[in-house]
Scaffold this motif. Structure first.
Motif, PDB file in Angstrom:
ATOM      1  N   ASP A  28       0.672  -1.753  -0.122  1.00  0.00           N
ATOM      2  CA  ASP A  28       0.181  -0.158   0.100  1.00  0.00           C
ATOM      3  C   ASP A  28       0.547   1.051  -0.197  1.00  0.00           C
ATOM      4  OD1 ASP A  28      -3.027   0.886   2.073  1.00  0.00           O
ATOM      5  OD2 ASP A  28      -1.856   2.038   0.629  1.00  0.00           O
ATOM      6  N   ALA A  30       0.686   4.689  -0.710  1.00  0.00           N
ATOM      7  CA  ALA A  30       0.848   5.632   0.092  1.00  0.00           C
ATOM      8  C   ALA A  30       0.406   5.848   1.576  1.00  0.00           C
ATOM      9  CB  ALA A  30      -1.485   5.937  -0.140  1.00  0.00           C
ATOM     10  N   THR A  31       0.293   4.598   2.079  1.00  0.00           N
ATOM     11  CA  THR A  31       0.735   4.440   3.228  1.00  0.00           C
ATOM     12  C   THR A  31       2.145   4.244   3.664  1.00  0.00           C
ATOM     13  OG1 THR A  31      -0.570   2.399   3.615  1.00  0.00           O
ATOM     14  CG2 THR A  31      -1.906   4.194   4.174  1.00  0.00           C
ATOM     15  N   CYS A  33       6.077   4.104   4.788  1.00  0.00           N
ATOM     16  CA  CYS A  33       7.431   5.229   4.829  1.00  0.00           C
ATOM     17  C   CYS A  33       8.250   4.755   4.266  1.00  0.00           C
ATOM     18  CB  CYS A  33       7.779   5.213   6.402  1.00  0.00           C
ATOM     19  SG  CYS A  33       9.022   5.977   7.349  1.00  0.00           S
ATOM     20  N   HIS A  52       8.131   9.761   3.916  1.00  0.00           N
ATOM     21  CA  HIS A  52       6.556   9.942   4.459  1.00  0.00           C
ATOM     22  C   HIS A  52       5.768   9.831   3.261  1.00  0.00           C
ATOM     23  CE1 HIS A  52       2.899   9.847   6.232  1.00  0.00           C
ATOM     24  NE2 HIS A  52       3.150   9.921   7.200  1.00  0.00           N
ATOM     25  N   ILE A  53       5.053   9.131   2.841  1.00  0.00           N
ATOM     26  CA  ILE A  53       4.647   9.252   1.349  1.00  0.00           C
ATOM     27  C   ILE A  53       3.097   9.804   1.395  1.00  0.00           C
ATOM     28  CG2 ILE A  53       3.351   7.737  -0.686  1.00  0.00           C
ATOM     29  CD1 ILE A  53       6.445   7.500  -0.733  1.00  0.00           C
ATOM     30  N   GLY A  54       2.280   9.169   2.634  1.00  0.00           N
ATOM     31  CA  GLY A  54       1.487  10.666   2.366  1.00  0.00           C
ATOM     32  C   GLY A  54       1.149  11.403   2.185  1.00  0.00           C
ATOM     33  N   THR A  55       2.411  12.627   2.850  1.00  0.00           N
ATOM     34  CA  THR A  55       2.843  14.066   3.142  1.00  0.00           C
ATOM     35  C   THR A  55       3.696  14.084   2.915  1.00  0.00           C
ATOM     36  OG1 THR A  55       4.190  13.363   4.987  1.00  0.00           O
ATOM     37  CG2 THR A  55       1.849  13.413   5.935  1.00  0.00           C
ATOM     38  N   GLY A  74       4.214   8.410  -6.903  1.00  0.00           N
ATOM     39  CA  GLY A  74       3.206   7.844  -6.699  1.00  0.00           C
ATOM     40  C   GLY A  74       2.838   6.695  -8.191  1.00  0.00           C
ATOM     41  N   SER A 104       2.322   8.042  12.436  1.00  0.00           N
ATOM     42  CA  SER A 104       2.567   8.947  11.818  1.00  0.00           C
ATOM     43  C   SER A 104       4.044   9.161  11.695  1.00  0.00           C
ATOM     44  CB  SER A 104       2.173  10.413  12.093  1.00  0.00           C
ATOM     45  OG  SER A 104       0.509  10.606  12.175  1.00  0.00           O
ATOM     46  N   CYS A 106       7.784   8.202  10.910  1.00  0.00           N
ATOM     47  CA  CYS A 106       8.658   7.594   9.645  1.00  0.00           C
ATOM     48  C   CYS A 106       9.927   8.746   9.319  1.00  0.00           C
ATOM     49  CB  CYS A 106       7.813   8.179   8.717  1.00  0.00           C
ATOM     50  SG  CYS A 106       9.299   7.891   6.891  1.00  0.00           S
TER      51      CYS A 106
END
Length: 125
Positions: A28, A30-31, A33, A52-55, A74, A104, A106
């Motif tokens: 996954d 998107a979630t 590190c 951190h891929i998401g942020t 991505g 959260s 990473c």
């Protein structure tokens, strides 16, 4: 099965540049590190950079700040490490790592669960 595949290593002269890629599959993205580590002969493995891929939050070892840039694509589920102004002391086997982000967190002290096989970077004068 999670798979991380590094590419882009090679040999360059001092002051040169290389870009490493880490393709992540069965994950996954998107979630995640993701991090880059390196290990030189006779030395312990050290964290180089994380993202951190998401942020998009990034962290760097002091030894590479201002020279290396970690980023992500991505669409290709890939983490990149752009390395500029390379020095002889950057010579090492570079590894890509990943884990799911927890709370959260990473960063350079994150315990990573999945690892690639490594790609060699050699910098010579």
């Amino acid at each position: 099965q999670v798979r991380l595949e590094e590419s882009g290593g090679g040999s360059v002269q001092t002051g040169g540049s290389l870009r490493l890629s880490c393709a992540l599959s069965q994950y996954d993205f998107a979630t995640a590190c993701m991090g880059w580590f390196r290990q030189a002969p006779g030395k312990e493995r050290e964290a180089v950079a994380t993202i951190h891929i998401g942020t998009g939050t990034t962290h760097y070892a002091d030894s590479v700040k201002g020279r290396f840039t970690i980023s992500q694509d991505g669409a290709k589920m890939t983490a990149l490490l752009q390395m500029n102004s390379l020095k002889a002391e950057d010579t090492a086997l570079y590894y890509c790592a990943a884990r799911a982000v927890v709370n959260s967190l990473c960063g350079l002290r994150t315990l990573f669960e999945d690892w690639g096989q490594g790609t060699q970077v050699t910098v010579s004068s």
